[in-house]
Design a protein around this motif. Structure first.
Motif, mmCIF file in Angstrom:
data_model
loop_
_atom_site.group_PDB
_atom_site.id
_atom_site.type_symbol
_atom_site.label_atom_id
_atom_site.label_comp_id
_atom_site.label_asym_id
_atom_site.label_seq_id
_atom_site.Cartn_x
_atom_site.Cartn_y
_atom_site.Cartn_z
ATOM 1 N N ILE A 76 -113.333 -27.701 -5.057
ATOM 2 C CA ILE A 76 -112.782 -26.907 -5.655
ATOM 3 C C ILE A 76 -112.670 -27.588 -7.309
ATOM 4 N N ALA A 79 -109.882 -29.092 -10.498
ATOM 5 C CA ALA A 79 -108.961 -29.863 -9.695
ATOM 6 C C ALA A 79 -109.603 -30.765 -8.607
ATOM 7 N N ARG A 103 -109.143 -19.224 -11.675
ATOM 8 C CA ARG A 103 -108.481 -17.885 -11.722
ATOM 9 C C ARG A 103 -108.713 -16.832 -13.587
ATOM 10 N N ASP A 130 -108.853 -28.936 -3.095
ATOM 11 C CA ASP A 130 -107.982 -28.452 -3.957
ATOM 12 C C ASP A 130 -106.904 -29.204 -3.996
ATOM 13 N N LEU A 133 -102.838 -24.645 -3.315
ATOM 14 C CA LEU A 133 -103.745 -23.107 -2.574
ATOM 15 C C LEU A 133 -102.770 -22.203 -3.356
ATOM 16 N N GLY A 137 -107.010 -16.906 -2.856
ATOM 17 C CA GLY A 137 -108.239 -16.548 -3.274
ATOM 18 C C GLY A 137 -109.481 -17.796 -3.712
ATOM 19 N N ASP A 199 -100.126 -26.818 -13.407
ATOM 20 C CA ASP A 199 -101.468 -26.511 -13.788
ATOM 21 C C ASP A 199 -102.459 -27.858 -13.287
#
Ligand code: PRP
Ligand code: URA
Length: 208
Positions: A76, A79, A103, A130, A133, A137, A199
């Motif tokens: 995804i 990242a 997001r 990814d 989590l 979403g 992040d």
């Protein structure tokens, strides 16, 4: 399905360095890749084997090799890209699809901006990757997109998860086995994982 938490000492050690805010982008990227490789080793434990015969310098040996099950990794974006090198180091012939989601900072809901999957995705076992989590979403939407294209066997591999993300993902996709390196405490008011690592995309790509 109960999530599989990979608390191997090597993974936990690397994860501690990854979390440290003093760890720079170069080392962060290397660690994400190394952790992904170690996790992939465990997430592929159920790959089917076939018997083969090889001639050693001493004698013929009946031995085993991977039975050629078709695999695809789907990071995804952004990242998840940081995990691709690590998983391909173990399975270099796997195909790689990409799903772009971010997001929305206001709604915190995932917004899709890209989807390119192998054309035979329905025949492949898919491992979605990814590092984070959080609310779940992004993972839920990515897996829904992959299912819409016909894939049936899907796993999800992340580095840090929180209980609410795991719960949401397992409720939305009960058939998907979730692998994570650790389960952190909770989300903060901005839906960031606590203690987490910040992040993940910004730390991998040095964008903050
Ligand atoms: C991060 C992360 C996940 C998502 C997790 O991506 O890599 O995709 O957040 O959050 P969720 O479980 O609440 O959906 P982000 O949206 O920051 O995009 P980026 O990778 O492009 O930075
Ligand atoms: N995405 C990130 O990169 N980090 C978090 O803590 C939550 C979502």
């Amino acid at each position: 399905m109960t999530p599989f938490i990979m608390d191997h000492p090597l993974i936990q050690h690397k994860l501690s360095i990854l979390r440290d805010e003093a760890t720079g982008a170069k080392e962060f990227r290397e660690l994400v890749s190394e952790i992904a490789m170690l996790m992939c080793y465990e997430a592929t434990r159920d790959l089917p084997l076939k018997e083969v015969e090889v001639q050693t310098p001493v004698a013929k040996a009946k031995t085993k090799m991977i039975a050629g099950r078709k695999l695809a990794f789907v990071p995804i974006l952004r990242a998840g890209l940081g995990m691709v090198d690590g998983v391909l180091a173990l399975l270099p012939t796997a195909k790689v699809g990409h799903i772009g989601l971010y997001r929305d900072p206001e709604t915190l809901k995932p917004v899709e901006y890209y989807c390119k999957l192998p054309s035979d995705i329905e025949e492949r076992e898919v491992i979605v990757i990814d590092p984070m989590l959080a609310t779940g979403g992004s993972a839920i939407d990515a897996i829904s997109l992959i299912k819409e294209r016909g894939a049936k066997a899907i796993k999800f591999m992340c580095i840090i998860a929180v209980p609410e993300g795991i719960k949401a993902l397992c409720e939305a996709h009960p058939d998907v086995q979730v692998y994570c390196a650790t389960e952190d405490e909770c989300l903060n008011e901005h839906c960031y994982i606590v203690p987490g690592l910040g992040d993940a995309g910004d730390r991998i790509f040095g964008t903050k």
